[in-house]
Write an enzyme that holds these catalytic residues in place. Sequence first.
Site, PDB file in Angstrom:
ATOM      1  NE  ARG A   1      -4.432  -7.954 -17.649  1.00  0.00           N
ATOM      2  CZ  ARG A   1      -5.032  -9.002 -18.211  1.00  0.00           C
ATOM      3  NH1 ARG A   1      -4.982 -10.187 -17.633  1.00  0.00           N
ATOM      4  NH2 ARG A   1      -5.685  -8.867 -19.345  1.00  0.00           N
TER       5      ARG A   1
ATOM      6  CG  ASP B   1       4.491  -6.416   4.364  1.00  0.00           C
ATOM      7  OD1 ASP B   1       5.637  -6.030   4.061  1.00  0.00           O
ATOM      8  OD2 ASP B   1       3.465  -5.745   4.138  1.00  0.00           O
TER       9      ASP B   1
ATOM     10  CE  LYS C   1       5.940   2.553   1.464  1.00  0.00           C
ATOM     11  NZ  LYS C   1       4.966   1.536   1.291  1.00  0.00           N
TER      12      LYS C   1
HETATM   13  N1  LCS Z   1       3.046  -3.369   3.518  1.00  0.00           N
HETATM   14  C1  LCS Z   1       3.601  -2.450   4.328  1.00  0.00           C
HETATM   15  C2  LCS Z   1       4.325  -2.911   5.556  1.00  0.00           C
HETATM   16  C3  LCS Z   1       3.497  -1.104   4.026  1.00  0.00           C
HETATM   17  O1  LCS Z   1       4.052  -0.219   4.851  1.00  0.00           O
HETATM   18  C4  LCS Z   1       2.795  -0.713   2.852  1.00  0.00           C
HETATM   19  C5  LCS Z   1       2.626   0.715   2.481  1.00  0.00           C
HETATM   20  C6  LCS Z   1       2.228  -1.701   2.051  1.00  0.00           C
HETATM   21  C7  LCS Z   1       2.382  -3.028   2.406  1.00  0.00           C
HETATM   22  C8  LCS Z   1       1.473  -1.374   0.802  1.00  0.00           C
HETATM   23  O2  LCS Z   1       2.375  -1.033  -0.201  1.00  0.00           O
HETATM   24  P1  LCS Z   1       2.011  -0.051  -1.419  1.00  0.00           P
HETATM   25  O3  LCS Z   1       0.757  -0.596  -2.022  1.00  0.00           O
HETATM   26  O4  LCS Z   1       1.820   1.307  -0.854  1.00  0.00           O
HETATM   27  O5  LCS Z   1       3.194  -0.183  -2.311  1.00  0.00           O
HETATM   28  N2  LCS Z   1       2.942   1.588   3.512  1.00  0.00           N
HETATM   29  C9  LCS Z   1       2.801   2.873   3.519  1.00  0.00           C
HETATM   30  C10 LCS Z   1       3.075   3.669   4.641  1.00  0.00           C
HETATM   31  O6  LCS Z   1       3.405   3.228   5.740  1.00  0.00           O
HETATM   32  N3  LCS Z   1       2.926   4.922   4.322  1.00  0.00           N
HETATM   33  O7  LCS Z   1       2.464   5.082   3.045  1.00  0.00           O
HETATM   34  C11 LCS Z   1       2.342   3.780   2.439  1.00  0.00           C
END
Ligand code: LCS
Length: 405
Positions: A60, A187, A212
């Site tokens: 963790r 971000d 992503k």
């Molecule tokens: N920040 C951005 C800009 C994102 O697009 C997403 C997820 C996150 C943070 C969160 O990340 P995760 O916890 O999913 O790894 N974006 C998504 C989207 O646009 N479509 O599905 C998930």
Amino acid sequence: MYNPDSMGFSTNQIHAARPEPIGPAPLATPIYQTSTYIFESTQQGAARFALEEPGYIYTRLHNPNSDEVAARIACLEGGEAGMMTASGMGAITATLWTILRSGDHIVSDRTLYGCTYALFTEGLPRFGVEVTFVDFEDIDAVRAAVRPETKVVYCETATNPDLKVVDIAAVASAVHEANPGVLYMVDNTFTSPYLVRPLTLGADVVVHSATKYLNGHGDVIAGAIIGKKALIDRIIPCGLKYMTGCAAAPFDSFLIARGLKTLDIRMDRHCANAMKVARFLEGHPAVRRVCYPGLESHPQHALAARMYEHGGFGGVVSFELACGRERTAQFVNELKLCTLAVSLGDAITLIEHPASMTHNTYTVEELAKIGISESLLRLSVGLEDPDDLIADLRAGLDKIEEERA
Ligand code: LCS
């Protein structure tokens, strides 16, 4: 030497033939699929917990696969240190819950990924944190929103879903001038460090949905945090260890390390394909508006051309159809190659409807206020032959145009 003859069945089913650790020097880091690490002595365990001796304690907190990939992403972002988390939302919450206390204030861009928006409108206010939303195109408004109790200024490099580009250097100097104590958090999911490196432009901490582009193959949920070593050294024992527990899985970190090896060539191809698709969409009469920073028609094209590195503008193109919500939904349902799914940054081209999917945490009125209509679609352009993607889109768009004629 372990002697199974002197041990009971229960002991042997666990210990018999357990290999001694050996060092065959594999090229790829093996997956350390372990929850915990053996201490040589109680003294060593105590020294590690007291942070007097470096070394592994528990996955963790640290894991060799996660540490390796975090250090690599930190290097790419130009940051001192990094850490992995179980998701992008985990990266955001682990950072914020380390920094914030009840009574603190955040200034945030008003266009955000839907779950980040929900965290800011629903989650944090429950703990006494106030969030002011501002349009980050207006630097004076951002500066004016900063107060003495502002702890964090937050934005996405290019906004999800409509690709507005934030002038990171201008925001950084404005907010640090207004309050030198604020942490400017960016971000950088949409651009990846290949295109934009916010820390080199004055941001204090970068977060990613590593789900992503960093991974790039649509088979992992993970996040990353990159910043000064002193900050990461606070987030690991607080935001990660006991506030969220959102540690990245070793296998996921292994996969991201594998994906990162091709980040640059994937991004070059995503960008080239997206540019071609964006130009096609811009020329089609069934498309009302195209959001892509690479187009000269994009309001911040000049800024993007200055701020983005390596000559690309990202792999996401959003576009508004010249028809209503129902017809927009039908258009998506009839596509053959572009795949209907949320997420982005995959080799496979994905299309989604922000108003009803990723951004359904905004009300229709809130979406209208930030300029997102129910006819807007978000396309994460993948690595296929762009002419095949264009043919798929053209078939649906021509049909809409015929109906309109
Ligand atoms: N920040 C951005 C800009 C994102 O697009 C997403 C997820 C996150 C943070 C969160 O990340 P995760 O916890 O999913 O790894 N974006 C998504 C989207 O646009 N479509 O599905 C998930």
